[in-house]
Design a protein around this motif. Sequence first.
Motif, PDB file in Angstrom:
ATOM      1  N   SER A 106      14.208   9.062  -5.194  1.00  0.00           N
ATOM      2  CA  SER A 106      13.837   8.558  -6.405  1.00  0.00           C
ATOM      3  C   SER A 106      13.084   9.537  -7.358  1.00  0.00           C
ATOM      4  O   SER A 106      13.263   9.528  -8.345  1.00  0.00           O
ATOM      5  CB  SER A 106      12.624   7.367  -6.133  1.00  0.00           C
TER       6      SER A 106
ATOM      7  N   LEU B   4      15.138   3.268  -9.471  1.00  0.00           N
ATOM      8  CA  LEU B   4      15.449   2.086  -9.156  1.00  0.00           C
ATOM      9  C   LEU B   4      15.543   0.933 -10.230  1.00  0.00           C
ATOM     10  O   LEU B   4      14.615   0.864 -10.937  1.00  0.00           O
ATOM     11  CB  LEU B   4      14.261   1.652  -7.970  1.00  0.00           C
TER      12      LEU B   4
ATOM     13  N   ARG C 182       1.005  -0.968   5.634  1.00  0.00           N
ATOM     14  CA  ARG C 182       0.715  -0.393   4.248  1.00  0.00           C
ATOM     15  C   ARG C 182      -0.930   0.234   4.358  1.00  0.00           C
ATOM     16  O   ARG C 182      -0.976   1.509   3.841  1.00  0.00           O
ATOM     17  CB  ARG C 182       0.641  -1.574   3.169  1.00  0.00           C
TER      18      ARG C 182
ATOM     19  N   GLY D 121       5.942  -3.960  -8.093  1.00  0.00           N
ATOM     20  CA  GLY D 121       4.518  -4.434  -8.369  1.00  0.00           C
ATOM     21  C   GLY D 121       4.006  -5.472  -7.339  1.00  0.00           C
ATOM     22  O   GLY D 121       4.791  -5.635  -6.191  1.00  0.00           O
TER      23      GLY D 121
ATOM     24  N   ARG E 292      13.390 -10.060  -3.767  1.00  0.00           N
ATOM     25  CA  ARG E 292      12.750 -10.755  -2.982  1.00  0.00           C
ATOM     26  C   ARG E 292      13.527 -11.994  -2.342  1.00  0.00           C
ATOM     27  O   ARG E 292      14.238 -12.331  -3.420  1.00  0.00           O
ATOM     28  CB  ARG E 292      11.514 -11.465  -3.383  1.00  0.00           C
TER      29      ARG E 292
ATOM     30  N   GLY F 129      11.887   7.286   0.656  1.00  0.00           N
ATOM     31  CA  GLY F 129      11.065   6.703  -0.649  1.00  0.00           C
ATOM     32  C   GLY F 129      10.783   8.102  -1.486  1.00  0.00           C
ATOM     33  O   GLY F 129      10.809   7.921  -2.698  1.00  0.00           O
ATOM     34  N   GLY F 130      10.500   9.141  -0.848  1.00  0.00           N
ATOM     35  CA  GLY F 130       9.821  10.334  -1.804  1.00  0.00           C
ATOM     36  C   GLY F 130      11.048  11.224  -2.086  1.00  0.00           C
ATOM     37  O   GLY F 130      10.532  12.206  -2.806  1.00  0.00           O
TER      38      GLY F 130
ATOM     39  N   SER G 214      14.657  10.793 -10.916  1.00  0.00           N
ATOM     40  CA  SER G 214      13.548  10.586 -11.941  1.00  0.00           C
ATOM     41  C   SER G 214      13.461  11.853 -12.744  1.00  0.00           C
ATOM     42  O   SER G 214      13.357  12.179 -13.976  1.00  0.00           O
ATOM     43  CB  SER G 214      12.030  10.203 -11.620  1.00  0.00           C
TER      44      SER G 214
ATOM     45  N   HIS H  19       3.264  -5.984   7.245  1.00  0.00           N
ATOM     46  CA  HIS H  19       3.529  -5.345   6.181  1.00  0.00           C
ATOM     47  C   HIS H  19       2.094  -4.911   5.564  1.00  0.00           C
ATOM     48  O   HIS H  19       2.072  -3.522   5.433  1.00  0.00           O
ATOM     49  CB  HIS H  19       4.147  -5.948   4.879  1.00  0.00           C
TER      50      HIS H  19
ATOM     51  N   CYS I 287       4.973   0.441  -5.197  1.00  0.00           N
ATOM     52  CA  CYS I 287       5.413   1.861  -4.513  1.00  0.00           C
ATOM     53  C   CYS I 287       4.043   2.455  -3.964  1.00  0.00           C
ATOM     54  O   CYS I 287       3.157   2.775  -4.703  1.00  0.00           O
ATOM     55  CB  CYS I 287       5.868   2.581  -5.327  1.00  0.00           C
TER      56      CYS I 287
ATOM     57  N   ARG J 102       3.874  -4.985  -2.829  1.00  0.00           N
ATOM     58  CA  ARG J 102       4.751  -3.993  -2.551  1.00  0.00           C
ATOM     59  C   ARG J 102       4.760  -2.880  -3.353  1.00  0.00           C
ATOM     60  O   ARG J 102       5.828  -1.959  -3.197  1.00  0.00           O
ATOM     61  CB  ARG J 102       6.280  -4.708  -2.382  1.00  0.00           C
TER      62      ARG J 102
ATOM     63  N   PRO K 108       8.612   0.724 -13.171  1.00  0.00           N
ATOM     64  CA  PRO K 108       9.330   1.686 -12.351  1.00  0.00           C
ATOM     65  C   PRO K 108       8.823   1.634 -10.901  1.00  0.00           C
ATOM     66  O   PRO K 108       9.797   1.878 -10.127  1.00  0.00           O
ATOM     67  CB  PRO K 108       9.265   3.034 -13.133  1.00  0.00           C
ATOM     68  N   PHE K 109       7.757   1.304 -10.810  1.00  0.00           N
ATOM     69  CA  PHE K 109       7.227   1.390  -9.324  1.00  0.00           C
ATOM     70  C   PHE K 109       7.117  -0.247  -8.734  1.00  0.00           C
ATOM     71  O   PHE K 109       6.602  -0.196  -7.544  1.00  0.00           O
ATOM     72  CB  PHE K 109       6.154   1.956  -9.166  1.00  0.00           C
TER      73      PHE K 109
HETATM   74  C1  HEM Z   1       9.418   8.424  -9.388  1.00  0.00           C
HETATM   75  C2  HEM Z   1       9.505   8.252  -7.836  1.00  0.00           C
HETATM   76  C3  HEM Z   1       9.382   6.755  -7.396  1.00  0.00           C
HETATM   77  C4  HEM Z   1       9.831   5.460  -7.738  1.00  0.00           C
HETATM   78  C5  HEM Z   1      10.174   5.186  -9.240  1.00  0.00           C
HETATM   79  C6  HEM Z   1       9.614   4.716  -6.751  1.00  0.00           C
HETATM   80  C7  HEM Z   1       9.743   3.400  -7.036  1.00  0.00           C
HETATM   81  C8  HEM Z   1       9.522   2.377  -5.917  1.00  0.00           C
HETATM   82  C9  HEM Z   1       9.660   1.008  -6.016  1.00  0.00           C
HETATM   83  C10 HEM Z   1      10.411   0.339  -7.159  1.00  0.00           C
HETATM   84  C11 HEM Z   1       9.486   0.393  -4.831  1.00  0.00           C
HETATM   85  C12 HEM Z   1       9.567  -1.190  -4.338  1.00  0.00           C
HETATM   86  C13 HEM Z   1       8.459  -1.661  -4.996  1.00  0.00           C
HETATM   87  C14 HEM Z   1       8.758  -3.278  -5.024  1.00  0.00           C
HETATM   88  O1  HEM Z   1       9.602  -3.946  -4.235  1.00  0.00           O
HETATM   89  O2  HEM Z   1       7.980  -4.029  -5.668  1.00  0.00           O
HETATM   90  C15 HEM Z   1       9.011   1.581  -4.039  1.00  0.00           C
HETATM   91  C16 HEM Z   1       8.562   1.399  -2.682  1.00  0.00           C
HETATM   92  C17 HEM Z   1       7.886   2.432  -2.084  1.00  0.00           C
HETATM   93  N1  HEM Z   1       7.861   3.678  -2.275  1.00  0.00           N
HETATM   94 FE1  HEM Z   1       8.312   4.401  -3.915  1.00  0.00          FE
HETATM   95  N2  HEM Z   1       9.135   5.255  -5.682  1.00  0.00           N
HETATM   96  C18 HEM Z   1       8.962   6.708  -5.996  1.00  0.00           C
HETATM   97  C19 HEM Z   1       8.424   7.723  -5.307  1.00  0.00           C
HETATM   98  C20 HEM Z   1       7.782   7.564  -4.117  1.00  0.00           C
HETATM   99  C21 HEM Z   1       7.366   8.609  -3.224  1.00  0.00           C
HETATM  100  C22 HEM Z   1       6.963   9.760  -3.628  1.00  0.00           C
HETATM  101  C23 HEM Z   1       6.884   8.198  -2.071  1.00  0.00           C
HETATM  102  C24 HEM Z   1       6.429   8.655  -0.824  1.00  0.00           C
HETATM  103  C25 HEM Z   1       5.964   9.958  -0.617  1.00  0.00           C
HETATM  104  C26 HEM Z   1       7.205   6.616  -2.138  1.00  0.00           C
HETATM  105  C27 HEM Z   1       7.032   5.651  -1.170  1.00  0.00           C
HETATM  106  C28 HEM Z   1       7.204   4.378  -1.371  1.00  0.00           C
HETATM  107  C29 HEM Z   1       6.994   3.388  -0.227  1.00  0.00           C
HETATM  108  C30 HEM Z   1       6.278   3.908   1.108  1.00  0.00           C
HETATM  109  C31 HEM Z   1       7.431   2.058  -0.563  1.00  0.00           C
HETATM  110  C32 HEM Z   1       7.337   0.742   0.274  1.00  0.00           C
HETATM  111  C33 HEM Z   1       6.080   0.138  -0.037  1.00  0.00           C
HETATM  112  C34 HEM Z   1       5.911  -1.382   0.463  1.00  0.00           C
HETATM  113  O3  HEM Z   1       6.976  -2.057   0.763  1.00  0.00           O
HETATM  114  O4  HEM Z   1       4.579  -1.653   0.602  1.00  0.00           O
HETATM  115  N3  HEM Z   1       7.792   6.459  -3.323  1.00  0.00           N
HETATM  116  N4  HEM Z   1       8.866   2.558  -4.604  1.00  0.00           N
END
Ligand code: HEM
Length: 439
Positions: A270, A314, A98, A382, A319, A266-267, A274, A94, A387, A385, A379-380
């Motif tokens: 979400s 989200l 990443r 922590g 986990r 992801g992008g 929002s 991972h 975001c 992992r 919201p993202f």
């Molecule tokens: C407001 C918009 C967004 C929200 C609220 C959001 C929220 C999140 C959350 C809650 C996670 C999981 C974190 C965890 O398990 O601790 C996540 C993972 C992720 N997000 Fe977002 N996200 C947003 C936008 C985006 C955008 C724009 C992208 C890419 C262009 C993106 C790419 C990813 C990726 C690749 C992961 C996986 C990270 C990992 O597993 O290491 N997200 N996001």
Amino acid sequence: MELPPGPRAPAVWQTIAWMARPAAFLQGVYRRFGDPATIRTYWTEQPMVLFSSPDSVRAVFRLDPDIAPAGQSWEFLRPFAGPHSILLLDGEEHLRERRLMQGPFHGERMRAFAPMIAELARAELAGWRGRVIALDRMRELTLTIILRVVFGAQDPGEVATLRRAIDDTLATVRSLPSVLGMAIVRRDLGPRSPWGRFRVAVERFDATLFDLLARRRGAAANGAANGAGDRQDNSMLDVLLAQRDDGGNPPSDQHLRDELVALLVGGHDSSSASLAWAFERLARHPSVQARLRDGDPAYLDAVVKEALRSRPPLTIAPRLLLAPVDIAGHTIPAGVQVAACLWLAGRRDDLWPQAGAFRPERWLDGGSQPAPNPLSWIPFGGGVRRCAGAPFAEMEMREVLRAASELPGTLRPGRAEPERARRSMLVLVPNRGGEILVG
Ligand code: HEM
């Protein structure tokens, strides 16, 4: 070992509440059982223990990935996400993935996207008249943005083909009946069944993507042969294509495909959710709109933070426990999911004064109230992992809301009562889609 208390209703009812009235369900669980509480839904095979206090949230985000892998919680995404997906990997694999995926998000490179996003947002908002369903418009806008940012897609034909392939695939997993059908019947029963429709859409999507990758690799090779090898292309795909592993090998098509899907999934949903919520909130708060019009960047940032606090798209960062762990004084056995509840952390009255109110000022009033606890604004997610796209997502929200603040007139709500949340695939959206009146 006993699990923390939780609703006794059968899993099927909890699943329906989780899907159809997620905010009321989570709030109800917290009111009745406090923190932590155990829920049972078809979303995951195991019961899930929800945590929302800062200490327990910190403990969940710090769990050792060997004991509490996050990838396994997203197993149900595998058919679309693919085996190399960052969402499904854990531990060393991972972290390696990443590092690769963070390449495209580096400061300067990412900031360079802002003017393009602002231009697309202004063009979108210029067409708004009368009744607008913000979610529909934001899905279209954020998909256009992500296609431009991820693929550098400019040719209208290419954009349209990609858009159709992505929309068709996501449509099969956005509707409540299909997702419930997929959660309950976990098998592919032919092309007309929910899983079958999903599989066919994914196959079509993959064919489109592989075709695009072949053309991009061809173009890159031609560029190199013509002496344009050092041409600086700026899409995320260009950055990913240029990457080499430790042995100097370029990424395989399947690997690239999975990275692109993670960025698209992801992008897109979400971000659009929002933004739809931000419009739903703004329409009910004319004073916030008025202050936004002053153009203060700190206030704009506060509006983005407050929208994400009060309506995080989200709800959980889950986990799966492979061994018992102690979380803030509670021993939780192996074989269950533990989750930081992103939604409750932002909405608990003991953590936020007037948690239900939309008050961007709470982010600015330095001194007049306690500074927000960063572990209650999650919201993202922590930890390792968190975001990967968070800075991009906040920048995109700022650009779209700045464009909205330049609209003549005030946005008004389509109907008086605030919109409740419903689930659409992984995210919470306003139940009427963020219905607003413009002009
Ligand atoms: C407001 C918009 C967004 C929200 C609220 C959001 C929220 C999140 C959350 C809650 C996670 C999981 C974190 C965890 O398990 O601790 C996540 C993972 C992720 N997000 Fe977002 N996200 C947003 C936008 C985006 C955008 C724009 C992208 C890419 C262009 C993106 C790419 C990813 C990726 C690749 C992961 C996986 C990270 C990992 O597993 O290491 N997200 N996001």
